[in-house]
Design a protein around this motif. Structure first.
Motif, PDB file in Angstrom:
ATOM      1  N   GLU A   1       5.327   6.476  48.726  1.00 55.86           N
ATOM      2  CA  GLU A   1       5.550   7.994  48.534  1.00 55.86           C
ATOM      3  C   GLU A   1       7.040   8.281  48.849  1.00 55.86           C
ATOM      4  O   GLU A   1       7.832   9.187  48.521  1.00 55.86           O
ATOM      5  CB  GLU A   1       4.706   8.802  49.396  1.00 55.86           C
ATOM      6  CG  GLU A   1       3.334   8.772  48.861  1.00 55.86           C
ATOM      7  CD  GLU A   1       2.092   9.095  49.778  1.00 55.86           C
ATOM      8  OE1 GLU A   1       2.439   9.508  50.975  1.00 55.86           O
ATOM      9  OE2 GLU A   1       1.104   8.797  49.151  1.00 55.86           O
ATOM     10  N   ASP A   2       7.633   7.686  50.101  1.00 55.52           N
ATOM     11  CA  ASP A   2       8.953   7.735  50.710  1.00 55.52           C
ATOM     12  C   ASP A   2       9.909   7.486  49.521  1.00 55.52           C
ATOM     13  O   ASP A   2      11.362   7.849  49.553  1.00 55.52           O
ATOM     14  CB  ASP A   2       9.190   6.953  52.003  1.00 55.52           C
ATOM     15  CG  ASP A   2       8.541   7.616  53.044  1.00 55.52           C
ATOM     16  OD1 ASP A   2       8.121   8.874  53.147  1.00 55.52           O
ATOM     17  OD2 ASP A   2       8.361   6.976  54.204  1.00 55.52           O
ATOM     18  N   HIS A   3       9.593   6.419  48.595  1.00 57.71           N
ATOM     19  CA  HIS A   3      10.612   5.752  47.797  1.00 57.71           C
ATOM     20  C   HIS A   3      10.436   6.289  46.286  1.00 57.71           C
ATOM     21  O   HIS A   3      11.352   6.385  45.491  1.00 57.71           O
ATOM     22  CB  HIS A   3      10.403   4.380  47.624  1.00 57.71           C
ATOM     23  CG  HIS A   3      11.146   3.732  48.827  1.00 57.71           C
ATOM     24  ND1 HIS A   3      10.286   3.493  49.942  1.00 57.71           N
ATOM     25  CD2 HIS A   3      12.123   3.192  48.946  1.00 57.71           C
ATOM     26  CE1 HIS A   3      11.102   2.923  50.796  1.00 57.71           C
ATOM     27  NE2 HIS A   3      12.221   2.559  50.222  1.00 57.71           N
ATOM     28  N   CYS A   4       9.447   7.466  46.227  1.00 53.94           N
ATOM     29  CA  CYS A   4       9.494   8.147  44.974  1.00 53.94           C
ATOM     30  C   CYS A   4      10.530   9.170  44.826  1.00 53.94           C
ATOM     31  O   CYS A   4      10.817   9.872  45.847  1.00 53.94           O
ATOM     32  CB  CYS A   4       8.068   8.677  44.953  1.00 53.94           C
ATOM     33  SG  CYS A   4       6.558   7.776  44.281  1.00 53.94           S
TER      34      CYS A   4
ATOM     35  N   TRP B   1       6.790  15.377  41.783  1.00 54.27           N
ATOM     36  CA  TRP B   1       5.141  15.074  41.585  1.00 54.27           C
ATOM     37  C   TRP B   1       4.970  13.529  41.601  1.00 54.27           C
ATOM     38  O   TRP B   1       5.542  12.864  40.914  1.00 54.27           O
ATOM     39  CB  TRP B   1       4.568  15.824  40.321  1.00 54.27           C
ATOM     40  CG  TRP B   1       4.484  17.237  40.479  1.00 54.27           C
ATOM     41  CD1 TRP B   1       5.403  18.244  40.413  1.00 54.27           C
ATOM     42  CD2 TRP B   1       3.125  17.736  41.097  1.00 54.27           C
ATOM     43  NE1 TRP B   1       4.766  19.497  40.542  1.00 54.27           N
ATOM     44  CE2 TRP B   1       3.528  19.290  41.033  1.00 54.27           C
ATOM     45  CE3 TRP B   1       2.036  17.518  41.265  1.00 54.27           C
ATOM     46  CZ2 TRP B   1       2.499  20.269  41.489  1.00 54.27           C
ATOM     47  CZ3 TRP B   1       1.047  18.233  41.477  1.00 54.27           C
ATOM     48  CH2 TRP B   1       1.260  19.842  41.415  1.00 54.27           C
ATOM     49  N   VAL B   2       3.883  13.270  41.991  1.00 48.79           N
ATOM     50  CA  VAL B   2       3.645  11.683  42.216  1.00 48.79           C
ATOM     51  C   VAL B   2       2.194  11.673  41.753  1.00 48.79           C
ATOM     52  O   VAL B   2       1.278  12.182  42.214  1.00 48.79           O
ATOM     53  CB  VAL B   2       3.533  11.490  43.582  1.00 48.79           C
ATOM     54  CG1 VAL B   2       3.203   9.966  43.965  1.00 48.79           C
ATOM     55  CG2 VAL B   2       5.115  11.514  44.320  1.00 48.79           C
ATOM     56  N   LEU B   3       1.871  10.595  41.082  1.00 52.32           N
ATOM     57  CA  LEU B   3       0.719  10.096  40.508  1.00 52.32           C
ATOM     58  C   LEU B   3       0.402   8.709  41.279  1.00 52.32           C
ATOM     59  O   LEU B   3       1.145   7.608  41.204  1.00 52.32           O
ATOM     60  CB  LEU B   3       0.562   9.795  38.996  1.00 52.32           C
ATOM     61  CG  LEU B   3      -0.674   9.251  38.471  1.00 52.32           C
ATOM     62  CD1 LEU B   3      -1.687  10.175  38.624  1.00 52.32           C
ATOM     63  CD2 LEU B   3      -0.486   8.846  37.078  1.00 52.32           C
ATOM     64  N   ALA B   4      -0.598   8.654  42.050  1.00 53.25           N
ATOM     65  CA  ALA B   4      -0.499   7.163  42.717  1.00 53.25           C
ATOM     66  C   ALA B   4      -1.886   6.476  42.211  1.00 53.25           C
ATOM     67  O   ALA B   4      -2.854   7.085  42.103  1.00 53.25           O
ATOM     68  CB  ALA B   4      -0.985   7.757  44.364  1.00 53.25           C
TER      69      ALA B   4
ATOM     70  N   GLY C   1      -1.697  19.841  44.843  1.00 56.90           N
ATOM     71  CA  GLY C   1      -2.046  18.472  44.272  1.00 56.90           C
ATOM     72  C   GLY C   1      -3.253  18.828  43.347  1.00 56.90           C
ATOM     73  O   GLY C   1      -3.858  20.033  43.399  1.00 56.90           O
ATOM     74  N   PHE C   2      -3.752  17.835  42.733  1.00 51.29           N
ATOM     75  CA  PHE C   2      -4.873  17.884  41.926  1.00 51.29           C
ATOM     76  C   PHE C   2      -5.786  16.538  42.234  1.00 51.29           C
ATOM     77  O   PHE C   2      -5.342  15.660  42.345  1.00 51.29           O
ATOM     78  CB  PHE C   2      -4.465  17.669  40.217  1.00 51.29           C
ATOM     79  CG  PHE C   2      -3.786  18.964  39.671  1.00 51.29           C
ATOM     80  CD1 PHE C   2      -4.551  19.995  39.182  1.00 51.29           C
ATOM     81  CD2 PHE C   2      -2.436  18.974  39.835  1.00 51.29           C
ATOM     82  CE1 PHE C   2      -3.802  20.875  38.601  1.00 51.29           C
ATOM     83  CE2 PHE C   2      -1.753  20.319  39.466  1.00 51.29           C
ATOM     84  CZ  PHE C   2      -2.596  20.965  38.659  1.00 51.29           C
ATOM     85  N   SER C   3      -7.082  17.048  42.400  1.00 47.36           N
ATOM     86  CA  SER C   3      -8.038  15.957  42.506  1.00 47.36           C
ATOM     87  C   SER C   3      -8.496  15.660  40.959  1.00 47.36           C
ATOM     88  O   SER C   3      -8.660  16.370  39.939  1.00 47.36           O
ATOM     89  CB  SER C   3      -9.431  16.424  42.987  1.00 47.36           C
ATOM     90  OG  SER C   3     -10.011  17.520  42.547  1.00 47.36           O
TER      91      SER C   3
ATOM     92  N   ARG D   1       4.992  15.719  46.591  1.00 46.45           N
ATOM     93  CA  ARG D   1       5.339  14.631  47.769  1.00 46.45           C
ATOM     94  C   ARG D   1       5.770  15.665  48.518  1.00 46.45           C
ATOM     95  O   ARG D   1       5.874  15.041  49.887  1.00 46.45           O
ATOM     96  CB  ARG D   1       6.134  13.724  47.111  1.00 46.45           C
ATOM     97  CG  ARG D   1       7.589  13.776  46.812  1.00 46.45           C
ATOM     98  CD  ARG D   1       8.293  12.675  46.131  1.00 46.45           C
ATOM     99  NE  ARG D   1       9.617  12.899  45.834  1.00 46.45           N
ATOM    100  CZ  ARG D   1      10.764  12.913  46.617  1.00 46.45           C
ATOM    101  NH1 ARG D   1      10.650  12.812  47.932  1.00 46.45           N
ATOM    102  NH2 ARG D   1      12.026  13.286  46.101  1.00 46.45           N
ATOM    103  N   GLU D   2       6.491  16.593  48.482  1.00 47.23           N
ATOM    104  CA  GLU D   2       7.225  17.763  49.723  1.00 47.23           C
ATOM    105  C   GLU D   2       5.783  18.093  50.364  1.00 47.23           C
ATOM    106  O   GLU D   2       5.950  18.844  51.705  1.00 47.23           O
ATOM    107  CB  GLU D   2       8.226  18.446  49.201  1.00 47.23           C
ATOM    108  CG  GLU D   2       9.355  17.614  48.805  1.00 47.23           C
ATOM    109  CD  GLU D   2       9.959  16.869  49.662  1.00 47.23           C
ATOM    110  OE1 GLU D   2      10.191  17.307  50.836  1.00 47.23           O
ATOM    111  OE2 GLU D   2      10.596  15.654  49.402  1.00 47.23           O
TER     112      GLU D   2
END
Length: 269
Positions: free
Chosen positions: A74-77, A81-84, A117-119, A149-150
């Motif tokens: 996550e620190d490098h995205c 918005w992030v999809l894991a 976020g979204f589940s 991510r923030e």
């Protein structure tokens, strides 16, 4: 990878010798993600070759636990918005369309709200078959894998079965499924048990949780009864019976390992 969407999206994938399904995973998100990060912990198979074929950025980090691996990712995205994803989680066609729709509307819900976020609905498969549970998860489940991510992070989470910290967060819901092909064989299943029970024991030890003969010898059968009988694992046929045995063995091993961590003695066999 597309660069025309109104709100860009990063996707990260944790890998270690993940050639089995990685190409399928990457193909499912290639047209959705504006940035794909592979966080690899020392693969020796074709994992990195496959990642390069899809234009992914590869970062290497020695594995210590799942929580810290995700924090590193996550620190490098670089996108808001992030999809894991894990390396055995495939974005279904329906989910891909939903993600693209959200990108085009700045990740607003139908009510016009932008959540933190979204589940996402996650369906589990074992030996190619959908299953009703996969300890410690009843399926299908909803898990937050799409987030700002923030706003959200894994900092403060457990080191295994790690979860984003959601205190006070606004969470939307996506019903289109993420397909989790956790294990294709008994060998795949039991290849994980050593690491998972080690991390679980270390997590319990850090919290001061005690072990006992009751937890080592009786508790595994009680948990087996809950998951296999009460939660309907028996309805999944042979795969369900195998997962029932896996439940029992997992609980037994994690409390046995906890015992030796608490006493400071080396584990015996």
């Amino acid at each position: 990878m597309t660069t025309t969407s109104l709100t860009p999206l990063s996707c990260y994938i944790l890998t270690h010798n993940s050639e089995r399904r990685l190409a399928q995973v990457l193909a499912s998100i290639q047209q959705i993600a504006d940035e794909i990060l592979i966080i690899d912990s020392g693969s020796t198979d074709q994992t990195l070759t496959i990642a390069r074929q899809f234009g992914a950025t590869i970062l290497t980090r020695s594995f210590d636990n799942f929580r810290d691996q995700r924090i590193f990712a996550e620190d490098h995205c670089t996108q808001p918005w992030v999809l894991a994803l894990d390396s055995d989680e495939v974005v279904s066609e329906a989910l891909g369309k939903r993600l693209q729709q959200l990108k085009n509307t700045h990740f607003q819900t139908d009510a016009g709200i932008t959540p933190d976020g979204f589940s996402i609905r996650r369906n589990w498969f074992f030996m190619g078959q959908p299953v009703r549970n996969f300890y410690p998860v009843k399926t299908p489940e909803f898990i937050v894998r799409l987030f700002q991510r923030e706003r959200l992070s894994h900092r403060g989470s457990r080191i295994i079965h790690e979860q984003l910290q959601l205190d006070g967060a606004k969470i939307g819901q996506i019903n289109e499924p993420l397909l989790h092909y956790s294990c294709d064989s008994i060998d795949d299943l039991y290849a994980k048990i050593g690491l998972y029970t080690k991390l679980a024991a270390e997590d319990m030890h850090a919290k001061g949780e005690p072990s006992s003969p009751l937890k080592i010898y009786a508790y595994p059968w009680l948990i087996w009864a809950r998951w296999h009988l009460l939660y309907g694992g028996w309805r999944d046929g042979a795969p369900g019976r195998i997962l029932g045995k896996y439940v029992r063995d997992t609980v037994y091993l994690k409390y046995l390992k906890l015992k030796y961590l608490n006493t400071g003695k080396p584990e015996t066999t």
